[in-house]
Write a protein that holds these residues in place. Sequence first.
Motif, PDB file in Angstrom:
ATOM      1  N   GLU A 402      21.132   7.433   2.435  1.00 56.33           N
ATOM      2  CA  GLU A 402      19.925   7.396   2.970  1.00 56.33           C
ATOM      3  C   GLU A 402      18.825   6.511   1.901  1.00 56.33           C
ATOM      4  O   GLU A 402      17.671   6.868   2.131  1.00 56.33           O
ATOM      5  N   ARG A 403      19.542   5.792   1.278  1.00 58.22           N
ATOM      6  CA  ARG A 403      18.777   4.822   0.499  1.00 58.22           C
ATOM      7  C   ARG A 403      17.613   4.087   1.534  1.00 58.22           C
ATOM      8  O   ARG A 403      17.819   3.603   2.274  1.00 58.22           O
ATOM      9  N   ASP A 404      16.375   3.887   1.042  1.00 56.13           N
ATOM     10  CA  ASP A 404      15.128   3.135   1.648  1.00 56.13           C
ATOM     11  C   ASP A 404      15.588   1.666   1.205  1.00 56.13           C
ATOM     12  O   ASP A 404      15.187   1.001   0.377  1.00 56.13           O
ATOM     13  N   ILE A 405      16.271   0.887   2.021  1.00 57.05           N
ATOM     14  CA  ILE A 405      16.687  -0.516   1.814  1.00 57.05           C
ATOM     15  C   ILE A 405      15.377  -1.309   2.086  1.00 57.05           C
ATOM     16  O   ILE A 405      15.215  -2.394   1.190  1.00 57.05           O
ATOM     17  N   LEU A 406      14.794  -1.064   2.812  1.00 60.72           N
ATOM     18  CA  LEU A 406      13.701  -1.984   3.077  1.00 60.72           C
ATOM     19  C   LEU A 406      12.420  -1.704   1.973  1.00 60.72           C
ATOM     20  O   LEU A 406      12.041  -2.855   1.599  1.00 60.72           O
ATOM     21  N   LYS A 407      12.503  -0.696   1.503  1.00 58.87           N
ATOM     22  CA  LYS A 407      11.628  -0.289   0.457  1.00 58.87           C
ATOM     23  C   LYS A 407      12.166  -1.158  -0.952  1.00 58.87           C
ATOM     24  O   LYS A 407      11.286  -1.745  -1.765  1.00 58.87           O
ATOM     25  N   LEU A 429       4.969  -0.497   3.472  1.00 63.31           N
ATOM     26  CA  LEU A 429       4.507   0.416   4.658  1.00 63.31           C
ATOM     27  C   LEU A 429       4.300  -0.490   5.830  1.00 63.31           C
ATOM     28  O   LEU A 429       4.561  -0.130   7.186  1.00 63.31           O
ATOM     29  N   ALA A 430       3.936  -1.719   5.814  1.00 60.76           N
ATOM     30  CA  ALA A 430       3.857  -2.695   6.963  1.00 60.76           C
ATOM     31  C   ALA A 430       5.113  -3.034   7.260  1.00 60.76           C
ATOM     32  O   ALA A 430       5.314  -2.927   8.663  1.00 60.76           O
ATOM     33  N   VAL A 431       6.264  -3.187   6.625  1.00 58.64           N
ATOM     34  CA  VAL A 431       7.729  -3.812   7.008  1.00 58.64           C
ATOM     35  C   VAL A 431       8.325  -2.285   7.775  1.00 58.64           C
ATOM     36  O   VAL A 431       9.122  -2.553   8.535  1.00 58.64           O
ATOM     37  N   HIS A 432       7.586  -1.092   7.450  1.00 56.77           N
ATOM     38  CA  HIS A 432       8.500   0.134   8.152  1.00 56.77           C
ATOM     39  C   HIS A 432       7.530   0.259   9.446  1.00 56.77           C
ATOM     40  O   HIS A 432       7.844   1.642   9.968  1.00 56.77           O
ATOM     41  N   SER A 438      -3.139   3.180   9.670  1.00 61.92           N
ATOM     42  CA  SER A 438      -2.174   4.184   9.210  1.00 61.92           C
ATOM     43  C   SER A 438      -1.932   3.801   7.662  1.00 61.92           C
ATOM     44  O   SER A 438      -1.942   4.749   6.872  1.00 61.92           O
ATOM     45  N   ILE A 439      -1.530   2.598   7.341  1.00 65.98           N
ATOM     46  CA  ILE A 439      -1.613   2.455   5.745  1.00 65.98           C
ATOM     47  C   ILE A 439      -2.842   2.777   5.008  1.00 65.98           C
ATOM     48  O   ILE A 439      -2.651   3.281   3.912  1.00 65.98           O
ATOM     49  N   ALA A 440      -4.089   2.510   5.628  1.00 62.89           N
ATOM     50  CA  ALA A 440      -5.430   3.041   5.143  1.00 62.89           C
ATOM     51  C   ALA A 440      -5.165   4.496   4.551  1.00 62.89           C
ATOM     52  O   ALA A 440      -5.736   5.166   3.539  1.00 62.89           O
ATOM     53  N   LYS A 441      -4.943   5.169   5.869  1.00 63.24           N
ATOM     54  CA  LYS A 441      -4.823   6.656   5.595  1.00 63.24           C
ATOM     55  C   LYS A 441      -3.830   7.124   4.622  1.00 63.24           C
ATOM     56  O   LYS A 441      -4.066   8.004   3.786  1.00 63.24           O
ATOM     57  N   LYS A 442      -2.661   6.368   4.500  1.00 67.63           N
ATOM     58  CA  LYS A 442      -1.673   7.064   3.636  1.00 67.63           C
ATOM     59  C   LYS A 442      -1.815   6.638   2.231  1.00 67.63           C
ATOM     60  O   LYS A 442      -1.428   7.412   1.351  1.00 67.63           O
ATOM     61  N   LEU A 443      -2.595   5.478   1.970  1.00 62.52           N
ATOM     62  CA  LEU A 443      -2.970   5.211   0.467  1.00 62.52           C
ATOM     63  C   LEU A 443      -4.381   5.399  -0.057  1.00 62.52           C
ATOM     64  O   LEU A 443      -4.785   5.033  -1.033  1.00 62.52           O
ATOM     65  N   SER A 472      11.994 -12.743   5.466  1.00 59.33           N
ATOM     66  CA  SER A 472      11.975 -12.890   4.225  1.00 59.33           C
ATOM     67  C   SER A 472      12.644 -11.726   3.363  1.00 59.33           C
ATOM     68  O   SER A 472      13.314 -11.929   2.363  1.00 59.33           O
ATOM     69  N   LEU A 473      12.351 -10.475   3.972  1.00 66.68           N
ATOM     70  CA  LEU A 473      13.141  -9.374   3.144  1.00 66.68           C
ATOM     71  C   LEU A 473      14.550  -9.450   3.462  1.00 66.68           C
ATOM     72  O   LEU A 473      15.492  -9.157   2.469  1.00 66.68           O
ATOM     73  N   ASN A 474      15.086  -9.969   4.589  1.00 71.78           N
ATOM     74  CA  ASN A 474      16.493  -9.948   4.713  1.00 71.78           C
ATOM     75  C   ASN A 474      17.352 -10.686   3.990  1.00 71.78           C
ATOM     76  O   ASN A 474      18.134 -10.757   3.792  1.00 71.78           O
ATOM     77  N   ALA A 475      16.258 -11.997   3.673  1.00 70.01           N
ATOM     78  CA  ALA A 475      16.877 -13.043   2.826  1.00 70.01           C
ATOM     79  C   ALA A 475      17.004 -12.782   1.466  1.00 70.01           C
ATOM     80  O   ALA A 475      17.305 -13.559   0.600  1.00 70.01           O
ATOM     81  N   ALA A 476      16.170 -11.671   0.944  1.00 69.58           N
ATOM     82  CA  ALA A 476      16.060 -11.262  -0.428  1.00 69.58           C
ATOM     83  C   ALA A 476      17.210 -10.771  -1.178  1.00 69.58           C
ATOM     84  O   ALA A 476      18.010  -9.989  -0.333  1.00 69.58           O
TER      85      ALA A 476
END
Length: 476
Positions: A402-407, A429-432, A438-443, A472-476
């Motif tokens: 259950e690792r967060d690969i995107l993170k 948060l954006a890629v999720h 929503s990002i503003a509320k969480k941070l 870009s994340l997929n290529a990382a």
Amino acid sequence: MSRDTARLWVAITGYACFLALNSFSLWGFTFLPRTLLGPDAAETWRTALSVANILAFFLVAAIGARWRRLTEKELLFSATLTVSAGLILLLGQVFSPASGLALASGACLGVGTTLLFFCWIRIFCNMGALAAKKILVFGSMISFAPFVLYLVTPSEGILFAVFVMAFATLVLLYCVESTAKSDKEAVKTERPTRSTMSSLFKPLLCIAMIGLIAAVISSVANAEIQDHPLDFTQQAFLIHLQNLASASIMGAVWLIFKKNPSITVAYTVVFPVIATTMLLFAAVPDAQRPALSFISSAFFVVFSMVVPMQSIAIAEKHRLPIDFVYGLTAGVLYLAEGIGCILIGLTRGTIAEAVAQPLVLAFLLLYACSLVMFCVLRKQRGAGMGAANDASLEGDAQEHEERDILKEKAESLGAAYGLTIRQVEVLNLAVHGYDAPSIAKKLYISENTVRTHLKRIYTLLDVHSKQEIIDSLNAA
């Protein structure tokens, strides 16, 4: 040329002028008092400058920890006033010698240069980690260019050259600050607590040890060249050659290999090197000792370049005011260096030539302590990794699945492109799938701040949409 590129090169030029001014205040001004102030006023002036410089770091750190709003207001204006006052008082000392003028001039310039350091650390925060590293590296490399002004100016006009360099530094700093204001973000910081202070103990201990042993090396090297002292031009060339070597090392580490060493990691490399050079002073021929001094001084500059970048990282990680963290780290570095110089001075005055061997024994003990410190730090790092490994083994296999690969990819991409910790959080948060509100509320930040971060992320990653970021994340 884009606006960001132009601002970056203005910042690099301004930082180079600041380094030239600061270098002259740290060691070049010893040439100025000798030619203009006289020996008595010179010692008063230099002592006042050093003490004021150290005290100002700790004072701004204390104010930043409790009354952050006070340090946020007109810091550059305060630096301009104190630097200008110091130079005017210095000019008055030249034409109407008085011990009070020398004392006040040194104190004002010590406080002023310290405040300029804080102005630059804030610009580093505003422009992002990657831009800050480029400013540190390239500014250090070209700092000799503005310093040439001191070399081509006759000794009787050197004070005029100092005024010109201070004016150029302040003008460029104002230009960079005015264009960097749009990148500022309202980051909520917290007052230092006992837990955050305990996390700072090991980095501060490393900084103190480096400052102490650097002073010892410098004193030993200066003692070796007393019979053949360097003139002003030779000393300037040697010091800026050290800056060039150090900037090249950190340029390779930061910009080529994409590494971001912490203070403790830098310590485990730098401290054994300069401690070994100190030990070798007693074993190598006289002709090779200047090379050892050059190596140790260059690695000290390497460490001093790591300190501001890691101060920013520590401040962001623990949500601490940057003025507090940087004031504490830089203050400890200069204080330890000053204490080392005082101890060496007392030792030279009290130990006769007949008992020179105990001094060598003290060097050996200091070297042994450095190796013990090195092993302890390595052991602590290994123990921490071992504990983490044990904890991970106690978890079940599902936790790994259950690792967060995107993170993980967002953090990797952020490290590669020099994103700040907050920018990495927004990217994650954006890629999720979170939108700006929503990002503003969480941070706990405003939507405008989120959009500013996203715009900056797009620029740094050279993308134009969220899908391109995911690619870009997929290529990382």
